[in-house]
Design a protein around this motif. Structure first.
Motif, PDB file in Angstrom:
ATOM      1  N   ILE A  12     -12.730  -6.252   0.843  1.00 28.88           N
ATOM      2  CA  ILE A  12     -13.322  -5.330   1.738  1.00 28.88           C
ATOM      3  C   ILE A  12     -12.488  -4.439   2.293  1.00 28.88           C
ATOM      4  CG2 ILE A  12     -15.028  -7.294   2.573  1.00 28.88           C
ATOM      5  CD1 ILE A  12     -13.372  -7.923   4.345  1.00 28.88           C
ATOM      6  N   GLY A  13     -11.389  -4.170   1.968  1.00 28.23           N
ATOM      7  CA  GLY A  13     -10.469  -3.370   1.838  1.00 28.23           C
ATOM      8  C   GLY A  13      -9.338  -2.828   1.209  1.00 28.23           C
ATOM      9  N   SER A  14      -8.249  -2.151   0.606  1.00 22.89           N
ATOM     10  CA  SER A  14      -7.446  -1.841   0.124  1.00 22.89           C
ATOM     11  C   SER A  14      -6.595  -0.614   0.722  1.00 22.89           C
ATOM     12  CB  SER A  14      -7.936  -2.387  -0.896  1.00 22.89           C
ATOM     13  OG  SER A  14      -8.259  -0.942  -1.823  1.00 22.89           O
ATOM     14  N   ARG A  15      -5.619  -0.591   0.763  1.00 17.13           N
ATOM     15  CA  ARG A  15      -4.498   0.145   1.268  1.00 17.13           C
ATOM     16  C   ARG A  15      -3.095   0.553   1.113  1.00 17.13           C
ATOM     17  NH1 ARG A  15      -3.004  -0.383   7.553  1.00 17.13           N
ATOM     18  NH2 ARG A  15      -2.339  -2.872   7.060  1.00 17.13           N
ATOM     19  N   LEU A  16      -2.673   1.724   0.419  1.00  9.72           N
ATOM     20  CA  LEU A  16      -1.284   1.765  -0.418  1.00  9.72           C
ATOM     21  C   LEU A  16      -0.486   2.415   1.554  1.00  9.72           C
ATOM     22  CD1 LEU A  16       0.885   2.045  -2.150  1.00  9.72           C
ATOM     23  CD2 LEU A  16       0.188   4.655  -1.794  1.00  9.72           C
ATOM     24  N   LYS A  17       1.076   1.278   1.530  1.00  9.27           N
ATOM     25  CA  LYS A  17       1.418   1.587   2.696  1.00  9.27           C
ATOM     26  C   LYS A  17       2.957   2.174   2.351  1.00  9.27           C
ATOM     27  CE  LYS A  17       2.424  -1.015   6.807  1.00  9.27           C
ATOM     28  NZ  LYS A  17       2.086  -2.512   7.995  1.00  9.27           N
ATOM     29  N   GLN A  18       3.269   3.136   2.647  1.00 11.51           N
ATOM     30  CA  GLN A  18       4.471   3.102   2.032  1.00 11.51           C
ATOM     31  C   GLN A  18       5.421   3.847   3.142  1.00 11.51           C
ATOM     32  OE1 GLN A  18       3.938   6.126  -0.653  1.00 11.51           O
ATOM     33  NE2 GLN A  18       3.749   5.102  -2.048  1.00 11.51           N
ATOM     34  N   ARG A  19       6.829   3.584   2.925  1.00  9.02           N
ATOM     35  CA  ARG A  19       7.564   4.534   4.044  1.00  9.02           C
ATOM     36  C   ARG A  19       8.195   4.978   3.366  1.00  9.02           C
ATOM     37  NH1 ARG A  19       9.845  -0.281   7.422  1.00  9.02           N
ATOM     38  NH2 ARG A  19      11.231  -0.623   5.603  1.00  9.02           N
ATOM     39  N   TYR A  20       8.934   6.287   4.095  1.00  8.71           N
ATOM     40  CA  TYR A  20       9.998   7.183   3.213  1.00  8.71           C
ATOM     41  C   TYR A  20      10.686   8.013   3.804  1.00  8.71           C
ATOM     42  CZ  TYR A  20       6.201  10.471   2.491  1.00  8.71           C
ATOM     43  OH  TYR A  20       5.101  11.617   3.082  1.00  8.71           O
TER      44      TYR A  20
END
Length: 154
Positions: free
Chosen positions: A111-119
């Motif tokens: 029902i949902g997917s997301r890429l989470k990044q920090r840079y």
């Protein structure tokens, strides 16, 4: 088989867990054998080892390397709606005194997917969250089991 190194997982930071919101038991034989079903959620967090790769929102899934970005966080979060179907065995009709064991399968719909990044680039921190299907299967079918005593199942 082609190994996609940008998808290599950091297993120490990759976790998944289920939460059954509704559960219903249907007695099949006497009071000891039951059909167990319900509705729940499956949460999967896949942390990647790669610190310089960004996933593209393409089909099929691709990635590129940006030498300006050194990723401090690089993970894919996926949520599924789940429906288990298991055969269960119970030692007592009174659930508060029963030891239970159940085995079977589970169907999961993404029902949902997301890429989470920090840079950081030049001292400024960025935290993009990019929603996409990332070429994930919309439907999963897998084996599951639970064991419990009283009101608690694991």
């Amino acid at each position: 088989m082609l190994f996609l190194s940008f998808l290599e997982l950091d297993y120490a930071k990759s976790v998944s867990w289920d939460l059954n919101l509704l559960e219903k038991d249907f007695r099949l034989y006497k009071n000891n054998v039951e059909l167990v079903t319900g509705l729940g959620l499956h949460f999967a967090n896949y942390a990647f080892k790669s610190k310089v790769t960004t996933l593209n929102n393409t089909d099929p899934l691709t990635a590129y390397t940006d030498s300006n970005k050194v990723l401090e966080k690089n993970k894919l979060k996926v949520t599924y709606l789940t429906a288990p179907l298991m055969i269960g065995f119970s030692t007592n009709q009174d659930e508060d005194k029963a030891f239970r064991l159940a085995v079977g399968g589970q169907v999961s719909w993404r029902i949902g997917s997301r890429l989470k990044q920090r840079y950081s680039i030049q001292g400024e921190t960025y935290k993009p969250k990019i929603k996409s299907d990332y070429d994930l299967n919309p439907l999963l079918i897998h084996a599951t089991a639970s064991v419990g005593f009283g009101p608690v199942n694991i």
